[in-house]
Design a protein around this motif. Structure first.
Motif, PDB file in Angstrom:
ATOM      1  N   VAL A 294      -1.944  -1.580   7.955  1.00 29.99           N
ATOM      2  CA  VAL A 294      -1.017  -1.543   6.409  1.00 29.99           C
ATOM      3  C   VAL A 294      -1.613  -0.465   5.671  1.00 29.99           C
ATOM      4  O   VAL A 294      -0.895  -0.053   4.779  1.00 29.99           O
ATOM      5  CB  VAL A 294      -1.063  -2.843   6.014  1.00 29.99           C
ATOM      6  CG1 VAL A 294      -0.565  -3.813   6.507  1.00 29.99           C
ATOM      7  CG2 VAL A 294      -2.579  -3.464   5.754  1.00 29.99           C
TER       8      VAL A 294
ATOM      9  N   THR B  39     -11.240  -5.664   1.406  1.00 30.04           N
ATOM     10  CA  THR B  39     -12.216  -6.685   0.839  1.00 30.04           C
ATOM     11  C   THR B  39     -13.640  -6.424   0.706  1.00 30.04           C
ATOM     12  O   THR B  39     -14.384  -6.504  -0.292  1.00 30.04           O
ATOM     13  CB  THR B  39     -12.164  -7.925   1.785  1.00 30.04           C
ATOM     14  OG1 THR B  39     -10.718  -8.411   1.846  1.00 30.04           O
ATOM     15  CG2 THR B  39     -12.896  -9.233   1.100  1.00 30.04           C
TER      16      THR B  39
ATOM     17  N   GLY C 194      -6.754  -3.501  -3.077  1.00 25.02           N
ATOM     18  CA  GLY C 194      -5.637  -4.022  -2.089  1.00 25.02           C
ATOM     19  C   GLY C 194      -6.266  -5.252  -1.434  1.00 25.02           C
ATOM     20  O   GLY C 194      -5.434  -5.943  -0.883  1.00 25.02           O
ATOM     21  N   SER C 195      -7.554  -5.752  -2.135  1.00 21.29           N
ATOM     22  CA  SER C 195      -7.904  -6.774  -1.743  1.00 21.29           C
ATOM     23  C   SER C 195      -7.437  -7.809  -2.729  1.00 21.29           C
ATOM     24  O   SER C 195      -7.542  -7.816  -3.932  1.00 21.29           O
ATOM     25  CB  SER C 195      -9.302  -6.957  -1.538  1.00 21.29           C
ATOM     26  OG  SER C 195     -10.089  -8.298  -1.655  1.00 21.29           O
TER      27      SER C 195
ATOM     28  N   TYR D 166     -11.610 -11.944   4.669  1.00 24.85           N
ATOM     29  CA  TYR D 166     -10.148 -11.471   4.151  1.00 24.85           C
ATOM     30  C   TYR D 166      -9.575 -12.811   4.808  1.00 24.85           C
ATOM     31  O   TYR D 166      -8.682 -13.292   4.063  1.00 24.85           O
ATOM     32  CB  TYR D 166      -9.796 -10.186   4.585  1.00 24.85           C
ATOM     33  CG  TYR D 166      -8.274 -10.098   4.945  1.00 24.85           C
ATOM     34  CD1 TYR D 166      -7.394 -10.298   4.146  1.00 24.85           C
ATOM     35  CD2 TYR D 166      -7.911  -9.537   6.454  1.00 24.85           C
ATOM     36  CE1 TYR D 166      -5.909 -10.015   4.608  1.00 24.85           C
ATOM     37  CE2 TYR D 166      -6.563  -9.477   6.794  1.00 24.85           C
ATOM     38  CZ  TYR D 166      -5.480  -9.785   5.725  1.00 24.85           C
ATOM     39  OH  TYR D 166      -4.447  -9.405   6.071  1.00 24.85           O
TER      40      TYR D 166
ATOM     41  N   TRP E  39      -0.208  -9.461   3.586  1.00 28.02           N
ATOM     42  CA  TRP E  39      -0.368  -8.090   4.431  1.00 28.02           C
ATOM     43  C   TRP E  39       0.129  -8.506   6.003  1.00 28.02           C
ATOM     44  O   TRP E  39       0.164  -7.538   6.895  1.00 28.02           O
ATOM     45  CB  TRP E  39      -1.830  -7.822   4.771  1.00 28.02           C
ATOM     46  CG  TRP E  39      -2.439  -7.295   3.391  1.00 28.02           C
ATOM     47  CD1 TRP E  39      -3.277  -8.219   2.485  1.00 28.02           C
ATOM     48  CD2 TRP E  39      -2.297  -6.320   2.536  1.00 28.02           C
ATOM     49  NE1 TRP E  39      -3.511  -7.362   1.277  1.00 28.02           N
ATOM     50  CE2 TRP E  39      -2.835  -6.126   1.394  1.00 28.02           C
ATOM     51  CE3 TRP E  39      -1.103  -4.956   2.731  1.00 28.02           C
ATOM     52  CZ2 TRP E  39      -2.811  -5.318   0.268  1.00 28.02           C
ATOM     53  CZ3 TRP E  39      -1.327  -4.006   1.607  1.00 28.02           C
ATOM     54  CH2 TRP E  39      -2.044  -4.173   0.643  1.00 28.02           C
TER      55      TRP E  39
HETATM   56  C1  LIG Z   1      -5.359  -4.517   4.009  1.00 25.64           C
HETATM   57  C2  LIG Z   1      -6.339  -5.162   3.181  1.00 25.64           C
HETATM   58  C3  LIG Z   1      -6.591  -4.656   1.903  1.00 25.64           C
HETATM   59  C4  LIG Z   1      -6.593  -6.583   3.630  1.00 25.64           C
HETATM   60  C5  LIG Z   1      -8.003  -7.166   3.164  1.00 25.64           C
HETATM   61  N1  LIG Z   1      -7.949  -7.080   1.911  1.00 25.64           N
HETATM   62  C6  LIG Z   1      -9.082  -6.555   3.916  1.00 25.64           C
HETATM   63  O1  LIG Z   1      -9.919  -5.810   3.267  1.00 25.64           O
HETATM   64  O2  LIG Z   1      -9.413  -6.810   5.111  1.00 25.64           O
END
Ligand SMILES: CC(C)C[C@H](N)C(=O)O
Ligand SMILES: Nc1ncnc2c1ncn2[C@@H]1O[C@H](COP(=O)(O)OP(=O)(O)OP(=O)(O)O)[C@@H](O)[C@H]1O
Ligand SMILES: Nc1ncnc2c1ncn2[C@@H]1O[C@H](COP(=O)(O)OP(=O)(O)OP(=O)(O)O)[C@@H](O)[C@H]1O
Ligand SMILES: [Mg+2]
Ligand SMILES: [Mg+2]
Lengths: 297, 273, 387, 353, 274
Positions: free
Chosen positions: C19, C79, C99-100, C163, C240
């Motif tokens: 992603v 994360t 993005g987390s 995550y 995601w």
């Molecule tokens: C795609 C990522 C932002 C997903 C998740 N937050 C991770 O760090 O594993």
């Protein structure tokens, strides 16, 4: 006790274990002939899968043809790796060479990401019948193919190391490169051969795994997952690789059963084999079939 | 303990590896202060015998007594403290360590500093102790005339020098009993003479008792007080060198039927020259 | 020319690049457009995009370098690095749009007694993992009622990893609260593989609703394996885990997943800007980006407007930009009507978005077909803050 | 490890055994090291934040690598679980600190607890050798990782744990400059300790076990004890480094301590030079800075060939892999070896060859 | 008998199966071990190379077979001719194929293989050879090997030496280089081994280059001999001539009369050639 589930899990364990066994054999092959632990093993597996997949999807080749071509490709690739990476390192400490395979795995990961992307891509259907039911469990046809192949490969390897001239040469090289050289063995050729064969077998495993779980770069984790299998069987034993693979496959599935039905600890599927691995090693320090070092003074 | 008193007592030792009978009912006694040699054809079980004494092998039957107590229950790493040191037939130096450090390892059981005091070095006495030991080790180095290589990694030395470093390391243990497995193999005459000098000094200067395996009959004759002969794991003869050399079995199994030099040796010994 | 540095952590090669390669270009293309449109009231945003390969030490090194170079805001990612940077961004007063979506990032004051580390400078665009999962179980409950399923059962799957684990407890609690049975969770590795064993356990649990906490290849593998062993259940993905690429790779039927923007090409006014961004962009995602790309555009534009406010109210500092995020409620960035939001961030509550769109993706005739199933509006419950 | 002659420069005669066992080979070298440490002390005065943070991380990773070097380089036991011990130290220190123990005390405590854990996982070393042992340590990696995610009471479970800020007599060590001194302190202490170890009894015993365990045993060395002890020492430094890492970030999450980290530690010591104390630091610097250097390289490439601009991320990663391989091909015995060779040929000049 | 002079390239006689000319070997880029080593081995003859520990004998043999690479050593100057061809940089396996075989110091048998496997390995460069028959032949020379089962690593020292020589025979070489073949052998076996060396030379016409510490035996067996010190040849001559040389007698043979080891010198005499 849910015996139907147990049976299915056990069948699954055998099937998956055989595949671990095949990848484990690739390890053993390299180790037996060069004493190197190939940390790029997983990438080799995935590369085989990608090449075959590309030939099928992009070139439109029929699967079997693509399969054969990809094995040829893997052979050449194995030789290339040997020439570029390992030949200059002949005679260097083993640990440096192991590190070089780690570098190789980083390199290949990135290259494959670049070429094929991070997505998981599925194979177009290859077999008329995608799955076969064994003991109430649907098993992918590809697995059965790998089962047959792995037995053949195992037989060949066994014969090769026991009786063939080159097999002996490989064992001598693993024992001591200088000694092997003094006997007229070209260490370079032995390495090339070992890596080529190992790459080809990895390719076979890769295609099978790709058929089962869709091809993606992160499948390379299998390279680390089979470590326990290799060790349980004994680092230098071809038969041990298969037995080790089966052991780990069964263990995983039995752990899953115990966990899912009774314990609910979570994650036993992944961790339990490692506990058992330590126990097995404490009882048999060279795995089930490995040869002990000769300790004479 | 008085000289002449028994130091090592090997009683009916047998050793088997699967089907291979490496030793069968071997008995002998080594007295304090003597140079005792074990000879015999290749594969006769000489090294295995040393291994039984030094703990690497455990006899299948029989007992090995050192200073009146059985060695069988003691662990291998106890040997140094009990006073047994050895060298190895196929060289077993610490290849990447300097000669000096190799010899210092021999003094492991005599040192008191540990991880903690070692790491602290300046406080806790490790420094003082290490420097004192260094002095002792330099004496051994001087004695064996290996000053020029003391800083070299042992693994890069030539064969003969490595043999000498092995002896130095075994001496550093300050053992009462020192086991030498073919100390002169791979040496030329000159070097053998040097080595002989050192071996004599082991008992005469350092008061050690020596058990030696050697194939050079000249050396065995000249240096040993007593000899036993092993063949196919069995003791076929024992006694003074001259007695043993004259033994028919020994000639047949080990020395070869006719040999002018050996005959000369034997007769000259007999005459006490 | 007047410039301001914004750091951008992207994962194009690491564990989440499946992603990451959608989201990262979304951010960088958006800022390219923002600059083309005059930047922040004339100030050009110097967006430094770096692929850190999902490695924490590299993220920290980059962060420090950027701080040294005067960074005012950060577009973060995973994360692990977001967690690692919480205290840094707090101390350095640098808003991190990550993005987390872990729920504990939404409690800036540590109001909830269970919140361990208040995160006053952390933001993200979208529902938290917990909220998204709550919405999914709400939908599942409705779905079960509609289908007349007796004793509908919910099961969480995912790796033993922060995550996938993030919503585990919160979501199970909510599922129980609304009357679903919750089966013991099943651990499924983040890396793809053959998951038939786990699928047999799932099958055995009798669950009809399977929540998938992983993403990418792992999700694809899980669906394939479970189909092989004959699991008959509805798969529900985290924010995601679902997009047309996943559906196609898994040949999934009825893969239910949440989204917080319309899909690319949807008929909404703001889509024109998204298209323009894509056209003027670096072209890293091709013709048909997933909704992760669109979501990244939103993340960029919220930051842009917060920066606009900051510039007008005391200057482009991290602190002012943070305050910029608090200025509007039901906030929709200009030009992105129908695409982003509406969101509300307050100094006490960083749960920006409480509405979750539920979609279903199916593989039909060699292509993914995605339909919208529902839109769930979640209440801003105080006990959910940070959980 | 190949041998490099180690001649002393003319005029540097050793006149006592004390001088001959000193940590440094020459006066110049000891002065140089002292100078380096002094120079490091001034870094917070002029260095950028970025430089500081890099030096902090290099120091932290260097301590951990040093620990691994005791285990792998000195004792010859390859470990694939060092990353997990590093993580354990981080969690342990965070845990102690959360129980009210001052951070500066929690750190060594964490080191000790990690030592204990390391020794437990080191028990197989009593029986296993070579790669069999390496894989057993791989097991400890996975078992510990599982523990991190499971033991919520200790690690905060999947969320991770908060690691409090250190303080000394009321002075909060809450910026990089201060933290830098804390790390520097531990770096100096650790490297001195291990250097001392190498020249004393137990250090020699460890190397003896590596080089020839059969004869080491005959020299009175208890193999089991030293093999397990070596795990203990290496875990201690891993634990200290982990603790420093945890409190530096302020937050510990299990995600970072994977097999990849363990492999990176291994890379550090191989590249720095197996068994070399100062090599550990060099290796850590190499592995940490390499991706950043390659970033520049990849961007440069993209500048020259605009068509590959999209691939910079991959070029960067590929060049990291390639650099490791290339480095090994050119210098398989590590950075420290290169340095020794340079020194040797410089001193022997013009008599070399 | 003359002090050794470097052999000029043109002097390389055609009946020399092996000729080293001014060879220099360096380890690790810095350690100079051979310093202008020149010598030759005549076809069909036994040539002995004697010298003190550390003189560089083993290094010379490794340089000839091309085995220095694995030890980080390198021939940096000079040439090695084998059978009239410059083989200074030829790979070791080619040399073995062409009949140049080294029996290494410390024997170098493959410990985790059986005796037969080791012997089969000796014939590696002769694909399609009647290995079974050749193995029988080796057993004729060394009956003891026939009896031993199990892995070669468990053989006693002497047995391993026999195996190493037997393995060399399996390669059917033209020139065998032997590094201290009598080391660790019982007197009976030493005689036997030298007997076999002579037999190999006489019956099979093998050329042999022998590195030995047992100077007595070696010079008796050898047609020609060299003495090396510190990386170069200091003395050479026929076996008999060397046996008569005062220095050689003093340092390698033990004077005219046998000296007792008990009455060893307490000071070092100077070698006249140094
Ligand atoms: C795609 C990522 C932002 C997903 C998740 N937050 C991770 O760090 O594993
Ligand atoms: N660990 C072992 N396993 C199996 N067989 C062994 C082992 N150790 C020794 N042997 C066998 O025992 C016999 C005696 O060996 P040993 O090494 O003691 O002989 P030796 O008298 O020292 O001979 P040499 O003079 O050649 O060194 C040999 O046949 C050898 O193969
Ligand atoms: N791999 C190596 N690296 C560095 N130095 C080496 C290496 N091999 C040999 N040497 C050095 O070269 C010199 C000659 O060694 P070599 O083994 O050739 O001696 P030799 O004449 O065979 O002695 P010996 O009779 O003891 O076997 C020695 O000083 C040794 O230290
Ligand atoms: Mg012996
Ligand atoms: Mg030699």
């Amino acid at each position: 006790m849910n015996s139907e589930l147990l049976v299915q899990l056990l069948v699954n364990g055998v099937i998956v274990g055989m595949l671990y066994g095949v990848v484990a054999m690739c390890f053993v092959l390299i180790y037996k002939s060069t004493q190197v632990v190939n940390f790029a093993q997983g990438e080799f597996v995935v590369l085989g899968a990608w090449v075959c997949l590309s030939l099928v999807i992009q070139m439109g080749l029929p699967f079997w043809l693509a399969f054969i071509f990809s094995l040829v490709f893997m052979m050449l690739f194995g030789i290339l790796v040997q020439v570029v990476l390992l030949r200059p390192l002949v005679g260097e400490p083993i640990i440096s060479i192991i590190m070089a395979t780690i570098g190789l795995s980083i390199f290949m990961q990135a290259l494959m990401n670049w070429i094929w992307g991070n997505n998981a891509v599925r194979f177009p259907p290859v077999f008329d019948q995608g799955t076969v039911s064994i003991g109430g469990l649907n098993v992918e046809t590809a697995y059965l193919m790998s089962l047959v192949l792995s037995l053949i490969v195992m037989g060949l390897f066994f014969w090769f190391f026991r009786y063939s001239r080159w097999g002996l040469a490989m064992r001598a090289t693993a024992y001591n490169q200088q000694v092997a050289q003094s006997l007229g063995v070209s260490v370079g050729q032995v390495f090339a051969m070992a890596w080529a064969i190992s790459a080809v077998v990895s390719g076979i495993a890769g295609v099978v795994i790709g058929l089962v779980s869709a091809v993606s770069n992160s499948l390379a984790i299998i390279g680390i997952k089979v470590f326990p299998a290799v060790i349980v069987g004994g680092l230098d034993s071809i038969v041990g690789a298969i037995v080790g693979g089966l052991t780990i496959g069964l263990l995983e599935n039995m752990a899953e059963f115990a966990d899912g039905q009774y314990l609910h600890w979570g994650n036993m599927y992944q961790v339990a084999p490692f506990y058992v691995l330590i126990v097995i090693l404490m009882i048999r320090p060279y795995g089930l079939f490995g040869t002990p070092d000769i300790e004479r003074v | 303990m008085e000289p002449g008193e028994s130091l090592l007592d090997v009683r009916d030792v047998s050793l088997r590896f699967g089907g291979v009978r490496a030793l069968t009912n071997v008995s002998f006694t080594v007295n304090k202060g003597e140079v005792f040699s074990i000879i015999g054809p290749n594969g006769a079980g000489k090294t295995s015998m040393l291994n039984c004494i030094s703990g690497r092998y455990r006899p299948t039957e029989g007992d090995v007594q050192f200073k009146g107590a059985s060695l069988l229950k003691r662990s291998i790493n106890d040997r140094a403290r009990l006073g047994i040191g050895r060298t190895f037939q196929n060289l077993a130096l610490f290849g990447h360590m300097s000669v000096l450090d190799n010899i210092l390892v021999g003094r492991h059981h005599l040192l008191k500093n540990n991880v903690l005091t070692g790491m602290l070095y300046w406080v806790g006495g490790a420094r003082r102790e290490e420097l004192a030991e260094r002095r002792r080790v330099e004496e051994i180095i001087d004695f064996l005339e290996i000053q020029h290589v003391r800083g070299e990694p042992a693994g890069t030395l030539s064969y003969g020098l490595r043999k000498r470093v092995e002896l130095a390391r075994a001496m550093a243990i300050e053992p009462e009993l020192i086991l030498l497995d073919e100390p002169m193999a791979g040496m030329n005459l000159e070097e053998k003479e040097d080595m002989a000098r050192y071996i004599i000094a082991l008992s005469e200067e350092f008061g050690m008792t020596t058990v030696m395996i050697e194939h050079d009959m000249g050396v065995v004759m000249d240096l040993s007080d007593r000899v036993i002969v092993l063949d196919f794991g069995q003791k076929i003869a024992g006694g003074t060198p001259a007695e043993v050399l004259a033994d028919e079995h020994v000639k047949k199994a080990y020395l070869g039927e006719e040999d002018e030099m050996l005959d000369a040796l034997a007769s000259s010994e007999m005459e006490g020259v | 020319q007047d410039k301001v540095l914004v750091g951008h952590l992207a994962d194009y090669t690491g564990a989440t690049s499946f992603v990451g390669k959608q989201f990262g270009p979304g951010v960088s293309d958006a800022f390219k457009q923002i600059n083309a449109d005059g930047g922040i009231d004339g100030t050009i945003v110097d967006l430094d995009t770096v692929d850190y390969g999902y490695k924490v030490p590299e993220a920290i090194a980059l962060y420090k370098r950027w701080v040294g170079n005067g960074m005012v805001a950060l577009q973060g990612w995973g994360t692990a690095d977001t967690e690692a940077l919480i205290s840094f961004v707090t101390r350095d007063e640098i808003p991190n749009m990550s993005g987390s979506y872990s729920a504990h990032l939404t409690d800036p004051k540590g109001t909830n007694p269970n919140t361990k580390l208040p995160a006053p400078y952390n933001f993200f665009y979208g529902p938290s993992y917990s909220d998204a999962c709550r919405a999914l179980v709400e939908w599942a409950k409705k779905d079960a009622d509609a289908k007349g399923i007796e004793n509908p059962t919910f099961i969480h799957t995912g790796d033993n990893h922060p995550y996938p684990n993030a919503p585990k407890e919160a979501c199970a609690a909510h599922a129980e609260e609304i009357g679903l049975t919750v089966a013991p969770p099943v651990v499924v590795p983040l890396a793809p593989g053959d998951f038939k064993a786990q699928c047999l356990t799932i099958k055995n649990s009798g669950a009809q609703y399977v929540y998938m906490g992983n993403l990418g290849g792992s999700v694809v593998s899980l669906i394939k394996s479970c189909n092989t062993v004959g699991v008959e259940a509805t798969y529900m993905g985290n924010p995601w885990a679902g997009d047309y690429q996943t559906v196609e790779a898994a040949e999934a039927q009825n893969l239910v997943f949440p989204s917080s923007t319309p899909f690319y090409g949807a008929d909404v006014p703001g889509m024109a800007l998204v298209k323009k961004i894509l056209e003027n962009g670096d072209g890293q995602v091709g013709e048909r980006p997933t909704h992760h790309y669109v979501r990244a555009v939103c993340a960029a534009y919220y930051m842009k407007e917060a920066m606009d406010w900051a510039k007008a109210n005391g200057g482009l500092t991290g602190k002012n930009i943070r305050d910029g995020f608090y200025q509007k409620s039901d906030w929709v960035p200009e030009g992105l009507e129908g695409v982003c939001g509406p969101v509300t961030w307050t100094p006490e509550d960083h749960r920006g978005l409480m509405s979750v769109t539920i979609n279903s993706g199916s593989f039909v005739d060699g292509k993914a077909e995605i339909t919208q199933l529902d839109v769930i509006e979640l209440p801003r419950r105080a006990d959910w803050l940070g959980q | 490890m190949a041998h490099v002659p180690n001649p002393r420069p003319a005029g540097d005669f050793r006149t006592s055994y004390a001088a001959d066992t000193s940590l440094f080979r020459t006066h110049l070298e000891s002065r140089l090291t002292l100078l380096l440490v002094l120079a490091a002390l001034t870094v917070p005065l002029w260095g950028s934040n970025y430089l500081l943070s890099q030096m902090i991380l290099i120091g932290i990773y260097g301590i951990a690598a040093l620990g691994l070097n005791v285990l792998t380089g000195m004792t010859g036991q390859i470990s694939l679980g060092h990353g997990a011990f590093f993580g354990f130290g981080a969690f342990a220190s965070a845990y102690f600190a959360s129980k009210g123990i001052p951070v500066l005390i929690a750190m060594p405590l964490a080191g000790l607890l990690t030592t204990a854990v390391g020794m437990i996982f080191g028990i197989p070393a009593a029986r296993l050798k070579g790669l069999y042992l390496a894989i057993a340590t791989l097991a400890s990696q996975f078992i510990l990782q599982d523990f991190f995610a499971r033991a919520a009471w200790f690690t905060g479970g999947p969320y991770g744990a908060l690691a409090e800020t250190a303080s000394l007599f009321g002075l909060m060590i809450n910026n990089d400059a201060r933290y830098f001194y804390l790390v520097l302190f531990w770096v100096v202490v650790s490297f001195l300790a291990v250097s001392n170890l190498t020249r004393t009894r137990d250090g020699r015993a460890l190397v003896a076990v590596r080089d020839h365990y059969l004869s080491a045993e005959m020299m009175g060395i208890n193999l089991t004890r030293y093999r397990i002890m070596s795990f203990g020492i290496s875990s201690f430094f891993a634990g200290i480094a982990g603790a420093l890492y945890g409190h530096y970030l302020g937050f510990v999450s299990g995600e970072g301590f994977t097999i990849l980290l363990s492999i990176e530690f291994l890379a550090m010591i191989i590249i720095g030079g197996l068994g070399s104390v100062s090599g550990s630091l060099l290796g850590a610097a190499f592995i940490l800075l390499l991706p950043q250097a390659m970033e520049v390289f990849a961007n440069g490439m993209a500048g020259v060939f605009p068509s590959i601009a999209q691939g910079t991320a991959y070029i960067k990663q590929m060049s990291v892999g390639a650099a490791i391989v290339l480095f090994l091909v050119l210098e398989p015995e590590g950075l420290i070896h290169r340095w020794r060779l340079m020194r040797a040929s410089w001193k022997l000049f013009p008599f070399s060859h | 008998m003359a002090l050794a002079e470097p052999i000029a390239a043109a002097d390389v006689a055609t009946d020399d199966i092996l000729a080293l000319n001014n060879v220099e070997v360096i380890f690790n880029d810095v350690i100079l071990v051979l310093r202008g080593m020149s010598m030759a081995a005549r076809r069909g003859q036994i040539t002995a190379l004697l010298g003190a520990n550390g003189a560089g004998k083993s290094t010379t043999l490794k340089a000839i077979s091309g085995l220095l690479h694995t030890e980080d050593g390198e021939v940096t100057r000079g040439t090695i001719h084998y059978d009239g061809v410059d083989v200074t940089r030829t790979s070791p396996d080619r040399k073995v194929k062409n009949g140049l075989f080294l029996v290494m110091e410390g024997r170098g048998i493959v410990q985790d293989m059986t005796i037969t496997e080791n012997l089969r390995l000796g014939a590696f460069t002769r694909p399609g050879a009647d290995v079974k028959h050749d193995i029988e032949e080796v057993y004729e020379y060394f009956p003891r090997l026939r009896e031993r089962k199990g892995l070669a690593g468990y053989l006693s020292g002497g047995e391993q030496q026999m195996l190493a020589i037997g393995r060399a025979m399996m390669a059917k070489p033209k020139l065998i280089l032997m590094d201290e073949p009598s080391m660790g052998l019982s007197p009976l076996l030493v005689k036997e081994v030298f007997g076999i060396i002579r037999r190999l030379n006489k019956e099979l016409g093998l050329s042999i280059l022998l590195v030995e510490q047992n100077a007595n035996m070696a010079l008796k067996a050898a047609d020609y001999g060299y003495i090396m010190e510190n990386g170069k040849i200091v003395l050479d001559g026929t076996g008999e001539a060397l046996s008569e040389n005062e220095d050689v007698k003093e340092f390698y043979l033990g004077g005219g009369e046998r000296r007792s080891f008990k009455a060893v010198k307490s000071f070092r005499r100077r070698k006249r050639w140094l």
